[in-house]
Design a protein around this motif. Sequence first.
Motif, PDB file in Angstrom:
ATOM      1  N   ALA A 109      54.775  66.775 139.421  1.00  0.00           N
ATOM      2  CA  ALA A 109      54.214  67.145 138.045  1.00  0.00           C
ATOM      3  C   ALA A 109      55.427  67.715 137.505  1.00  0.00           C
ATOM      4  CB  ALA A 109      53.121  67.806 138.037  1.00  0.00           C
ATOM      5  N   MET A 110      56.259  68.751 138.019  1.00  0.00           N
ATOM      6  CA  MET A 110      57.277  69.470 137.556  1.00  0.00           C
ATOM      7  C   MET A 110      58.333  68.160 137.185  1.00  0.00           C
ATOM      8  SD  MET A 110      59.702  72.648 139.254  1.00  0.00           S
ATOM      9  CE  MET A 110      58.089  73.033 139.982  1.00  0.00           C
ATOM     10  N   ILE A 111      58.636  67.508 137.935  1.00  0.00           N
ATOM     11  CA  ILE A 111      59.691  66.326 137.741  1.00  0.00           C
ATOM     12  C   ILE A 111      58.982  65.372 136.475  1.00  0.00           C
ATOM     13  CG2 ILE A 111      60.942  64.325 138.497  1.00  0.00           C
ATOM     14  CD1 ILE A 111      60.137  65.238 141.270  1.00  0.00           C
ATOM     15  N   GLU A 112      57.651  64.856 136.446  1.00  0.00           N
ATOM     16  CA  GLU A 112      57.342  64.199 135.333  1.00  0.00           C
ATOM     17  C   GLU A 112      57.248  64.894 134.248  1.00  0.00           C
ATOM     18  OE1 GLU A 112      53.081  61.813 134.526  1.00  0.00           O
ATOM     19  OE2 GLU A 112      53.426  62.453 136.375  1.00  0.00           O
ATOM     20  N   GLU A 113      57.087  66.069 134.136  1.00  0.00           N
ATOM     21  CA  GLU A 113      56.776  66.925 132.881  1.00  0.00           C
ATOM     22  C   GLU A 113      58.139  66.976 132.327  1.00  0.00           C
ATOM     23  OE1 GLU A 113      55.675  71.138 131.302  1.00  0.00           O
ATOM     24  OE2 GLU A 113      55.406  70.810 133.220  1.00  0.00           O
ATOM     25  N   THR A 114      59.403  67.081 133.009  1.00  0.00           N
ATOM     26  CA  THR A 114      60.719  67.312 132.574  1.00  0.00           C
ATOM     27  C   THR A 114      61.027  66.000 132.180  1.00  0.00           C
ATOM     28  OG1 THR A 114      61.134  68.819 134.195  1.00  0.00           O
ATOM     29  CG2 THR A 114      63.011  67.795 133.253  1.00  0.00           C
TER      30      THR A 114
ATOM     31  N   CYS B 109      62.443  56.261 129.000  1.00  0.00           N
ATOM     32  CA  CYS B 109      61.843  55.841 130.128  1.00  0.00           C
ATOM     33  C   CYS B 109      60.342  55.622 129.688  1.00  0.00           C
ATOM     34  CB  CYS B 109      61.916  57.075 131.021  1.00  0.00           C
ATOM     35  SG  CYS B 109      60.919  56.672 132.670  1.00  0.00           S
ATOM     36  N   ALA B 110      59.996  54.346 129.904  1.00  0.00           N
ATOM     37  CA  ALA B 110      58.522  53.925 129.765  1.00  0.00           C
ATOM     38  C   ALA B 110      57.389  54.387 130.557  1.00  0.00           C
ATOM     39  CB  ALA B 110      58.479  52.403 129.728  1.00  0.00           C
ATOM     40  N   TYR B 111      57.985  54.553 131.969  1.00  0.00           N
ATOM     41  CA  TYR B 111      57.116  55.168 132.940  1.00  0.00           C
ATOM     42  C   TYR B 111      57.504  56.352 133.666  1.00  0.00           C
ATOM     43  CZ  TYR B 111      55.992  50.027 132.268  1.00  0.00           C
ATOM     44  OH  TYR B 111      55.790  48.971 131.636  1.00  0.00           O
ATOM     45  N   PRO B 112      57.225  57.284 133.097  1.00  0.00           N
ATOM     46  CA  PRO B 112      57.583  58.824 133.719  1.00  0.00           C
ATOM     47  C   PRO B 112      56.985  58.911 135.039  1.00  0.00           C
ATOM     48  CG  PRO B 112      57.261  59.221 131.324  1.00  0.00           C
ATOM     49  CD  PRO B 112      56.899  57.584 131.686  1.00  0.00           C
ATOM     50  N   GLU B 113      55.993  58.730 135.092  1.00  0.00           N
ATOM     51  CA  GLU B 113      55.078  58.861 136.502  1.00  0.00           C
ATOM     52  C   GLU B 113      55.954  58.311 137.549  1.00  0.00           C
ATOM     53  OE1 GLU B 113      50.794  58.841 138.549  1.00  0.00           O
ATOM     54  OE2 GLU B 113      50.744  58.332 136.481  1.00  0.00           O
ATOM     55  N   ASP B 114      56.091  56.919 137.259  1.00  0.00           N
ATOM     56  CA  ASP B 114      56.773  56.149 138.250  1.00  0.00           C
ATOM     57  C   ASP B 114      58.179  56.667 138.585  1.00  0.00           C
ATOM     58  OD1 ASP B 114      54.714  54.508 138.587  1.00  0.00           O
ATOM     59  OD2 ASP B 114      55.202  53.108 137.142  1.00  0.00           O
TER      60      ASP B 114
ATOM     61  N   ILE C  68      62.209  59.338 141.994  1.00  0.00           N
ATOM     62  CA  ILE C  68      63.324  60.376 142.016  1.00  0.00           C
ATOM     63  C   ILE C  68      62.907  61.234 143.274  1.00  0.00           C
ATOM     64  CG2 ILE C  68      64.283  62.612 141.067  1.00  0.00           C
ATOM     65  CD1 ILE C  68      64.081  60.870 138.254  1.00  0.00           C
ATOM     66  N   ALA C  69      61.738  61.709 143.375  1.00  0.00           N
ATOM     67  CA  ALA C  69      61.217  62.503 144.586  1.00  0.00           C
ATOM     68  C   ALA C  69      61.442  61.876 145.884  1.00  0.00           C
ATOM     69  CB  ALA C  69      59.709  62.738 144.302  1.00  0.00           C
ATOM     70  N   SER C  70      61.152  60.681 145.949  1.00  0.00           N
ATOM     71  CA  SER C  70      61.502  59.983 147.264  1.00  0.00           C
ATOM     72  C   SER C  70      62.991  59.645 147.562  1.00  0.00           C
ATOM     73  CB  SER C  70      60.748  58.415 147.257  1.00  0.00           C
ATOM     74  OG  SER C  70      59.488  58.455 146.643  1.00  0.00           O
ATOM     75  N   LEU C  71      63.773  59.646 146.560  1.00  0.00           N
ATOM     76  CA  LEU C  71      65.009  59.417 146.729  1.00  0.00           C
ATOM     77  C   LEU C  71      65.627  60.491 147.186  1.00  0.00           C
ATOM     78  CD1 LEU C  71      67.699  57.740 145.695  1.00  0.00           C
ATOM     79  CD2 LEU C  71      67.863  58.998 143.755  1.00  0.00           C
ATOM     80  N   CYS C  72      65.215  61.887 146.581  1.00  0.00           N
ATOM     81  CA  CYS C  72      65.694  62.912 146.924  1.00  0.00           C
ATOM     82  C   CYS C  72      65.132  63.302 148.635  1.00  0.00           C
ATOM     83  CB  CYS C  72      65.411  64.062 146.250  1.00  0.00           C
ATOM     84  SG  CYS C  72      66.287  64.029 144.704  1.00  0.00           S
ATOM     85  N   VAL C  73      63.738  63.007 149.040  1.00  0.00           N
ATOM     86  CA  VAL C  73      63.420  63.388 150.183  1.00  0.00           C
ATOM     87  C   VAL C  73      64.287  62.382 151.135  1.00  0.00           C
ATOM     88  CG1 VAL C  73      61.329  62.751 151.783  1.00  0.00           C
ATOM     89  CG2 VAL C  73      61.049  64.001 149.456  1.00  0.00           C
ATOM     90  N   ALA C  74      64.493  61.360 150.845  1.00  0.00           N
ATOM     91  CA  ALA C  74      65.362  60.516 151.740  1.00  0.00           C
ATOM     92  C   ALA C  74      66.577  61.102 152.323  1.00  0.00           C
ATOM     93  CB  ALA C  74      65.507  59.149 151.310  1.00  0.00           C
TER      94      ALA C  74
ATOM     95  N   MET D  31      67.435  56.125 136.265  1.00  0.00           N
ATOM     96  CA  MET D  31      65.893  55.648 136.408  1.00  0.00           C
ATOM     97  C   MET D  31      65.352  56.286 135.108  1.00  0.00           C
ATOM     98  SD  MET D  31      65.242  57.006 140.312  1.00  0.00           S
ATOM     99  CE  MET D  31      66.076  56.143 141.703  1.00  0.00           C
ATOM    100  N   VAL D  32      66.006  57.343 134.297  1.00  0.00           N
ATOM    101  CA  VAL D  32      65.090  57.666 133.139  1.00  0.00           C
ATOM    102  C   VAL D  32      65.844  57.249 131.932  1.00  0.00           C
ATOM    103  CG1 VAL D  32      64.079  59.877 134.522  1.00  0.00           C
ATOM    104  CG2 VAL D  32      66.237  59.947 133.069  1.00  0.00           C
ATOM    105  N   GLY D  33      66.660  56.497 132.151  1.00  0.00           N
ATOM    106  CA  GLY D  33      67.314  55.924 130.963  1.00  0.00           C
ATOM    107  C   GLY D  33      67.969  57.211 129.973  1.00  0.00           C
TER     108      GLY D  33
END
Length: 209
Positions: free
Chosen positions: A133-138, A150-155, A160-166, A193-195
């Motif tokens: 939620a912190m990422i999405e809100e930002t 960015c048309a799809y902030p949740e996606d 981005i979270a998955s990219l960093c976890v990897a 990703m966020v344009g």
Amino acid sequence: MSEWREFGPDSLSPPLRAALGVFAQHGYHGASIRSIAEAAGLSVPGLYHHHRSKQAILAAVVDAAMREMIEHTSAAVDDAGEDPVSRFENLVECLARFHMARRDHAFVASTEMRSMAPDVRAHHIGQRDRQQAMIEETIRDGVASGEFSCAYPEDAARAIASLCVAIATWYRPDGPATADEVVARHLGFARGMVGAETTAPAGPPGARS
């Protein structure tokens, strides 16, 4: 360098740090209480004196990792002030640095959800959702300000979270890319990703105040 960029020794107790190593090497189901006790230099009864079960040990290890990540990312966002681009970049940088500094912690937290008891899993998911939620809100704040398209902030937040976890699965301190180079590359990916309409700042990310 701001404190949120720094990751010294973790706060795990010796038994939990030993358990982390065993879980990372053998997996939760491949680990036994005896093997954890041996790694910690304790007897089995001695380990049970600290933690009532292997499941309780897993819960404590993962909770400590998630709390540290949220504390650091919250500090990174606060450090950026009101500018959504700075908050976004601090957040992505902090996530990348966490997953380089805490590779075993992140690996166990992300791969052992299947091994968690329902109450432990629910707590972990709550922590993960808070970070998401912190990422999405930002991102949404950046869209509202006109800095992101960015048309799809949740996606985007999920990606981005998955990219960093990897990062935790492949990064090595002695590898071909330095930590600052990894951060810079992942900031570039995240901006795309966020344009983001802003350009990357000059110099390594860690040099920014």
